[in-house]
Design a protein around this motif. Sequence first.
Motif, PDB file in Angstrom:
ATOM      1  N   LEU A  32      44.720  42.014  27.710  1.00  0.00           N
ATOM      2  CA  LEU A  32      46.025  41.885  28.363  1.00  0.00           C
ATOM      3  C   LEU A  32      45.873  41.313  29.769  1.00  0.00           C
ATOM      4  N   ALA A  33      44.794  41.692  30.465  1.00  0.00           N
ATOM      5  CA  ALA A  33      44.548  41.181  31.812  1.00  0.00           C
ATOM      6  C   ALA A  33      44.247  39.682  31.790  1.00  0.00           C
ATOM      7  N   ALA A  34      43.727  39.199  30.657  1.00  0.00           N
ATOM      8  CA  ALA A  34      43.416  37.770  30.529  1.00  0.00           C
ATOM      9  C   ALA A  34      44.655  36.937  30.200  1.00  0.00           C
ATOM     10  N   ASN A  35      45.775  37.607  29.931  1.00  0.00           N
ATOM     11  CA  ASN A  35      47.023  36.918  29.583  1.00  0.00           C
ATOM     12  C   ASN A  35      47.817  36.648  30.870  1.00  0.00           C
ATOM     13  N   PRO A  36      48.033  35.384  31.230  1.00  0.00           N
ATOM     14  CA  PRO A  36      48.733  35.077  32.484  1.00  0.00           C
ATOM     15  C   PRO A  36      50.191  35.515  32.500  1.00  0.00           C
ATOM     16  N   ASP A  37      50.768  35.773  31.315  1.00  0.00           N
ATOM     17  CA  ASP A  37      52.172  36.203  31.254  1.00  0.00           C
ATOM     18  C   ASP A  37      52.345  37.668  31.652  1.00  0.00           C
ATOM     19  N   VAL A  38      51.240  38.425  31.629  1.00  0.00           N
ATOM     20  CA  VAL A  38      51.291  39.832  32.014  1.00  0.00           C
ATOM     21  C   VAL A  38      50.934  39.927  33.502  1.00  0.00           C
ATOM     22  N   GLU A  39      51.858  40.446  34.299  1.00  0.00           N
ATOM     23  CA  GLU A  39      51.651  40.466  35.748  1.00  0.00           C
ATOM     24  C   GLU A  39      50.600  41.484  36.188  1.00  0.00           C
ATOM     25  N   ARG A  40      50.590  42.648  35.550  1.00  0.00           N
ATOM     26  CA  ARG A  40      49.702  43.721  36.009  1.00  0.00           C
ATOM     27  C   ARG A  40      49.304  44.611  34.847  1.00  0.00           C
ATOM     28  N   VAL A  41      48.046  45.034  34.819  1.00  0.00           N
ATOM     29  CA  VAL A  41      47.540  45.932  33.774  1.00  0.00           C
ATOM     30  C   VAL A  41      46.860  47.118  34.450  1.00  0.00           C
ATOM     31  N   LEU A  42      47.291  48.322  34.077  1.00  0.00           N
ATOM     32  CA  LEU A  42      46.684  49.558  34.576  1.00  0.00           C
ATOM     33  C   LEU A  42      45.953  50.243  33.435  1.00  0.00           C
ATOM     34  N   GLY A  43      44.682  50.529  33.614  1.00  0.00           N
ATOM     35  CA  GLY A  43      43.903  51.253  32.620  1.00  0.00           C
ATOM     36  C   GLY A  43      43.668  52.670  33.110  1.00  0.00           C
ATOM     37  N   VAL A  44      44.115  53.660  32.339  1.00  0.00           N
ATOM     38  CA  VAL A  44      44.064  55.059  32.764  1.00  0.00           C
ATOM     39  C   VAL A  44      43.069  55.840  31.923  1.00  0.00           C
ATOM     40  N   ASP A  45      42.264  56.668  32.581  1.00  0.00           N
ATOM     41  CA  ASP A  45      41.378  57.593  31.870  1.00  0.00           C
ATOM     42  C   ASP A  45      40.854  58.625  32.858  1.00  0.00           C
ATOM     43  N   THR A  46      40.268  59.693  32.310  1.00  0.00           N
ATOM     44  CA  THR A  46      39.713  60.751  33.172  1.00  0.00           C
ATOM     45  C   THR A  46      38.348  60.350  33.724  1.00  0.00           C
ATOM     46  N   GLU A  47      37.655  59.454  33.017  1.00  0.00           N
ATOM     47  CA  GLU A  47      36.348  58.968  33.449  1.00  0.00           C
ATOM     48  C   GLU A  47      36.399  57.447  33.554  1.00  0.00           C
ATOM     49  N   PRO A  48      35.657  56.866  34.506  1.00  0.00           N
ATOM     50  CA  PRO A  48      35.672  55.401  34.630  1.00  0.00           C
ATOM     51  C   PRO A  48      34.982  54.739  33.442  1.00  0.00           C
ATOM     52  N   PRO A  49      35.399  53.526  33.089  1.00  0.00           N
ATOM     53  CA  PRO A  49      34.703  52.784  32.033  1.00  0.00           C
ATOM     54  C   PRO A  49      33.273  52.475  32.463  1.00  0.00           C
ATOM     55  N   SER A  50      32.442  52.129  31.502  1.00  0.00           N
ATOM     56  CA  SER A  50      31.078  51.711  31.831  1.00  0.00           C
ATOM     57  C   SER A  50      31.128  50.459  32.709  1.00  0.00           C
ATOM     58  N   ARG A  51      30.041  50.195  33.393  1.00  0.00           N
ATOM     59  CA  ARG A  51      30.007  49.039  34.288  1.00  0.00           C
ATOM     60  C   ARG A  51      30.318  47.737  33.535  1.00  0.00           C
ATOM     61  N   ASP A  52      29.747  47.623  32.338  1.00  0.00           N
ATOM     62  CA  ASP A  52      29.975  46.417  31.542  1.00  0.00           C
ATOM     63  C   ASP A  52      31.437  46.297  31.137  1.00  0.00           C
ATOM     64  N   LEU A  53      32.039  47.412  30.694  1.00  0.00           N
ATOM     65  CA  LEU A  53      33.436  47.387  30.268  1.00  0.00           C
ATOM     66  C   LEU A  53      34.353  47.115  31.456  1.00  0.00           C
ATOM     67  N   LEU A  54      34.045  47.700  32.600  1.00  0.00           N
ATOM     68  CA  LEU A  54      34.847  47.480  33.805  1.00  0.00           C
ATOM     69  C   LEU A  54      34.819  46.004  34.196  1.00  0.00           C
ATOM     70  N   ARG A  55      33.656  45.387  34.036  1.00  0.00           N
ATOM     71  CA  ARG A  55      33.530  43.954  34.343  1.00  0.00           C
ATOM     72  C   ARG A  55      34.373  43.126  33.365  1.00  0.00           C
ATOM     73  N   ARG A  56      34.357  43.508  32.099  1.00  0.00           N
ATOM     74  CA  ARG A  56      35.155  42.796  31.094  1.00  0.00           C
ATOM     75  C   ARG A  56      36.652  42.917  31.368  1.00  0.00           C
ATOM     76  N   MET A  57      37.054  44.030  31.954  1.00  0.00           N
ATOM     77  CA  MET A  57      38.479  44.279  32.191  1.00  0.00           C
ATOM     78  C   MET A  57      39.080  43.358  33.255  1.00  0.00           C
ATOM     79  N   GLY A  58      38.240  42.647  33.981  1.00  0.00           N
ATOM     80  CA  GLY A  58      38.728  41.632  34.920  1.00  0.00           C
ATOM     81  C   GLY A  58      39.696  42.192  35.950  1.00  0.00           C
ATOM     82  N   ARG A  59      40.901  41.610  35.981  1.00  0.00           N
ATOM     83  CA  ARG A  59      41.872  42.010  37.004  1.00  0.00           C
ATOM     84  C   ARG A  59      42.620  43.303  36.641  1.00  0.00           C
ATOM     85  N   ALA A  60      42.354  43.867  35.471  1.00  0.00           N
ATOM     86  CA  ALA A  60      42.972  45.153  35.127  1.00  0.00           C
ATOM     87  C   ALA A  60      42.512  46.211  36.123  1.00  0.00           C
ATOM     88  N   GLU A  61      43.434  47.059  36.552  1.00  0.00           N
ATOM     89  CA  GLU A  61      43.129  48.083  37.558  1.00  0.00           C
ATOM     90  C   GLU A  61      42.828  49.411  36.869  1.00  0.00           C
TER      91      GLU A  61
END
Length: 345
Positions: A23-52
Amino acid sequence: MAPKVVLVTGCSRFLGGHLAARLAANPDVERVLGVDTEPPSRDLLRRMGRAEFVRADIRNPLIAKVIATAHVDTVVHASVTANPAGPAGRAAMKEMNVIGTMQLLAACQKSPHVRKLVVKSTSAVYGSSSRDPAVFTEDMGPKDLPSSGYAKDAVEVEGYVRGFARRRPDVDVTTLRFTNFIGPRIDTVLTRYFALPVVPTIMGYDARVQLLHSADALAVLERAALHDLPGVFNVGGDGVLLLSQAIRRAGKLPLPVPSPAVPAVGRIFRGARLVDFSPDQMRFLNWGRVVDTGLLKREFGFTPRWTTQQAFDDYVSGRGMRPLIDPEVVAAVERGVLDAAARLR
């Protein structure tokens, strides 16, 4: 209309994190928030790009503040899970699944900005029993209501979602009843089960298994988030595998266990931290489950790219498993048997 601000729960896990990335890679979506109790792995966080990434617990009423402050218009609830985590195990899993969903829905109900809710559910809501139909459609209920575990959680979650839809008829609600996920990159109870050195089965039974490749699961969630497609949809790959066929294709040896000994075997595997079998998962390995996906293709507009067999074979090859018998040889034998049977008619 494309969503402007999307919130995805469960972003530290495979589906939630990779969906946030798409969703973060889609220019039509202005903002993406990813919620969880623990942070994603470093690799997954990098893949998430501009997702917060937002470190928050959906069981806490403060999730309402996150949704309201960010003016979230689309919520994808992808954190309902069958995988117990941490020392609290299933008790914490149930609390996150059920209480977390209740708090999330309460937060959505309060916000005037939310106009779409997508819920990752499971075909386990249909249960598994000897009285099941050959194929479940979306309007069917379980023959034996799930009494514990993930299946019971999902039944409760869907009940709360229906209540929310009645209270907020202005919100498009999409409920996706996924069959079991498989694939080389996703970690589930079933992927761990087929990775066991010896695979326990229930003596005298050979369940029909319908699977969904994790890549197709992501594509379905993405489509639901980006388009207005309200309703309840079964999501699974075409075709089925018998449990014995799947074990053979994975290059494993079955270990038939008499029914009375199944709970003890389950405890042994759980104690060795190999795989955590719950009673509803054991019933699934006994009876299996197959769903009709006609509605998914006709109304939702999606046909899975991978069949059940192709998805399973991709899991096997991606994990580096060596089938005892070449799948092409198995397929050739199966075709020969079918041709011979056809000639005898």
